[in-house]
Design a protein around this motif. Structure first.
Motif, PDB file in Angstrom:
ATOM      1  N   ASN A   1       2.278  72.143 -39.246  1.00  0.00           N
ATOM      2  CA  ASN A   1       2.538  72.198 -37.801  1.00  0.00           C
ATOM      3  C   ASN A   1       1.818  73.370 -37.133  1.00  0.00           C
ATOM      4  N   VAL A   2       0.598  73.631 -37.563  1.00  0.00           N
ATOM      5  CA  VAL A   2      -0.219  74.697 -36.977  1.00  0.00           C
ATOM      6  C   VAL A   2      -1.137  74.061 -35.936  1.00  0.00           C
ATOM      7  N   THR A   3      -0.717  74.148 -34.688  1.00  0.00           N
ATOM      8  CA  THR A   3      -1.500  73.589 -33.581  1.00  0.00           C
ATOM      9  C   THR A   3      -2.699  74.488 -33.296  1.00  0.00           C
ATOM     10  N   PRO A   4      -3.639  74.040 -32.484  1.00  0.00           N
ATOM     11  CA  PRO A   4      -4.765  74.910 -32.124  1.00  0.00           C
ATOM     12  C   PRO A   4      -4.319  76.239 -31.512  1.00  0.00           C
ATOM     13  N   ASP A   5      -3.295  76.220 -30.643  1.00  0.00           N
ATOM     14  CA  ASP A   5      -2.812  77.465 -30.036  1.00  0.00           C
ATOM     15  C   ASP A   5      -2.223  78.396 -31.084  1.00  0.00           C
ATOM     16  N   ILE A   6      -1.474  77.848 -32.021  1.00  0.00           N
ATOM     17  CA  ILE A   6      -0.862  78.659 -33.074  1.00  0.00           C
ATOM     18  C   ILE A   6      -1.941  79.215 -33.998  1.00  0.00           C
ATOM     19  N   PHE A   7      -2.948  78.417 -34.316  1.00  0.00           N
ATOM     20  CA  PHE A   7      -4.046  78.884 -35.167  1.00  0.00           C
ATOM     21  C   PHE A   7      -4.764  80.059 -34.498  1.00  0.00           C
ATOM     22  N   SER A   8      -5.063  79.944 -33.213  1.00  0.00           N
ATOM     23  CA  SER A   8      -5.716  81.034 -32.476  1.00  0.00           C
ATOM     24  C   SER A   8      -4.832  82.269 -32.453  1.00  0.00           C
TER      25      SER A   8
ATOM     26  N   GLY B   1      -7.880  71.537 -38.280  1.00  0.00           N
ATOM     27  CA  GLY B   1      -8.131  71.313 -36.863  1.00  0.00           C
ATOM     28  C   GLY B   1      -6.979  70.638 -36.148  1.00  0.00           C
ATOM     29  N   GLU B   2      -5.927  70.311 -36.883  1.00  0.00           N
ATOM     30  CA  GLU B   2      -4.799  69.617 -36.271  1.00  0.00           C
ATOM     31  C   GLU B   2      -3.460  70.250 -36.608  1.00  0.00           C
ATOM     32  N   ALA B   3      -3.146  70.411 -37.909  1.00  0.00           N
ATOM     33  CA  ALA B   3      -1.790  70.854 -38.250  1.00  0.00           C
ATOM     34  C   ALA B   3      -1.667  71.631 -39.554  1.00  0.00           C
ATOM     35  N   ASN B   4      -2.636  71.518 -40.460  1.00  0.00           N
ATOM     36  CA  ASN B   4      -2.466  72.080 -41.798  1.00  0.00           C
ATOM     37  C   ASN B   4      -3.414  73.258 -42.045  1.00  0.00           C
ATOM     38  N   LEU B   5      -2.816  74.383 -42.437  1.00  0.00           N
ATOM     39  CA  LEU B   5      -3.561  75.599 -42.730  1.00  0.00           C
ATOM     40  C   LEU B   5      -3.246  76.027 -44.158  1.00  0.00           C
ATOM     41  N   VAL B   6      -4.289  76.313 -44.926  1.00  0.00           N
ATOM     42  CA  VAL B   6      -4.125  76.805 -46.293  1.00  0.00           C
ATOM     43  C   VAL B   6      -4.850  78.140 -46.405  1.00  0.00           C
ATOM     44  N   ILE B   7      -4.156  79.125 -46.974  1.00  0.00           N
ATOM     45  CA  ILE B   7      -4.747  80.444 -47.205  1.00  0.00           C
ATOM     46  C   ILE B   7      -4.638  80.739 -48.696  1.00  0.00           C
TER      47      ILE B   7
ATOM     48  N   SER C   1       2.431  86.718 -48.463  1.00  0.00           N
ATOM     49  CA  SER C   1       2.884  85.455 -47.873  1.00  0.00           C
ATOM     50  C   SER C   1       3.958  85.708 -46.822  1.00  0.00           C
ATOM     51  N   GLY C   2       4.819  86.704 -47.042  1.00  0.00           N
ATOM     52  CA  GLY C   2       5.858  87.025 -46.064  1.00  0.00           C
ATOM     53  C   GLY C   2       5.270  87.477 -44.740  1.00  0.00           C
ATOM     54  N   LYS C   3       4.229  88.306 -44.792  1.00  0.00           N
ATOM     55  CA  LYS C   3       3.586  88.775 -43.565  1.00  0.00           C
ATOM     56  C   LYS C   3       2.915  87.614 -42.837  1.00  0.00           C
ATOM     57  N   LEU C   4       2.258  86.734 -43.592  1.00  0.00           N
ATOM     58  CA  LEU C   4       1.625  85.565 -42.971  1.00  0.00           C
ATOM     59  C   LEU C   4       2.665  84.666 -42.319  1.00  0.00           C
ATOM     60  N   ARG C   5       3.793  84.460 -42.990  1.00  0.00           N
ATOM     61  CA  ARG C   5       4.866  83.623 -42.432  1.00  0.00           C
ATOM     62  C   ARG C   5       5.477  84.283 -41.189  1.00  0.00           C
ATOM     63  N   ALA C   6       5.573  85.607 -41.180  1.00  0.00           N
ATOM     64  CA  ALA C   6       6.080  86.317 -39.994  1.00  0.00           C
ATOM     65  C   ALA C   6       5.140  86.108 -38.808  1.00  0.00           C
ATOM     66  N   PHE C   7       3.827  86.196 -39.049  1.00  0.00           N
ATOM     67  CA  PHE C   7       2.866  85.936 -37.980  1.00  0.00           C
ATOM     68  C   PHE C   7       3.028  84.515 -37.455  1.00  0.00           C
ATOM     69  N   LEU C   8       3.205  83.558 -38.352  1.00  0.00           N
ATOM     70  CA  LEU C   8       3.368  82.163 -37.937  1.00  0.00           C
ATOM     71  C   LEU C   8       4.612  82.003 -37.067  1.00  0.00           C
ATOM     72  N   ARG C   9       5.724  82.608 -37.478  1.00  0.00           N
ATOM     73  CA  ARG C   9       6.959  82.522 -36.680  1.00  0.00           C
ATOM     74  C   ARG C   9       6.739  83.121 -35.298  1.00  0.00           C
ATOM     75  N   GLU C  10       6.084  84.278 -35.243  1.00  0.00           N
ATOM     76  CA  GLU C  10       5.821  84.908 -33.949  1.00  0.00           C
ATOM     77  C   GLU C  10       4.956  84.016 -33.070  1.00  0.00           C
ATOM     78  N   CYS C  11       3.993  83.350 -33.662  1.00  0.00           N
ATOM     79  CA  CYS C  11       3.094  82.474 -32.895  1.00  0.00           C
ATOM     80  C   CYS C  11       3.821  81.213 -32.418  1.00  0.00           C
ATOM     81  N   HIS C  12       4.786  80.738 -33.173  1.00  0.00           N
ATOM     82  CA  HIS C  12       5.575  79.570 -32.742  1.00  0.00           C
ATOM     83  C   HIS C  12       6.410  79.901 -31.525  1.00  0.00           C
ATOM     84  N   GLU C  13       6.734  81.183 -31.324  1.00  0.00           N
ATOM     85  CA  GLU C  13       7.592  81.571 -30.201  1.00  0.00           C
ATOM     86  C   GLU C  13       6.850  81.640 -28.880  1.00  0.00           C
ATOM     87  N   TYR C  14       5.499  81.627 -28.899  1.00  0.00           N
ATOM     88  CA  TYR C  14       4.746  81.696 -27.653  1.00  0.00           C
ATOM     89  C   TYR C  14       4.857  80.428 -26.858  1.00  0.00           C
TER      90      TYR C  14
END
Length: 93
Positions: A18-25, A59-65, A80-93
């Motif tokens: 569920n990583v949209t273009p806005d969340i990826f940016s 480009g749509e929803a799936n990100l692998v690091i 992985s915890g720091k990456l997940r924290a960034f993702l949560r913060e980006c979902h809140e925008y």
């Protein structure tokens, strides 16, 4: 420069859905603000703070690091915890 560990166990293949273009940016900006340079585009290298990783976003929803190197004092769970924290913060925008 601190010692780094080549990663052969546990850190590779951190998957995000569920990583949209806005969340990826947003995630790329947060990584850069944290001192980790990111390659332009949907795939490439993340590097900084002793971490080297490859990322790929479909480009749509799936990100692998995949973490390739990390400081000896940093555990996979911390990365992985720091990456997940960034993702949560980006979902809140």
């Amino acid at each position: 420069m601190g010692e780094r560990k080549l990663d052969s166990e546990g850190c590779q293949g951190i998957k995000f859905k569920n990583v949209t273009p806005d969340i990826f940016s947003c995630m790329k900006k947060k990584l850069q603000d944290y001192g980790i340079e990111t390659s332009p585009g949907n795939s490439g290298i993340l590097e900084g703070n002793g971490i080297v990783a490859y990322f790929s976003w479909d480009g749509e929803a799936n990100l692998v690091i995949e973490v390739q190197e990390r400081p000896l004092t940093t555990y996979c769970g911390q990365v992985s915890g720091k990456l997940r924290a960034f993702l949560r913060e980006c979902h809140e925008y």
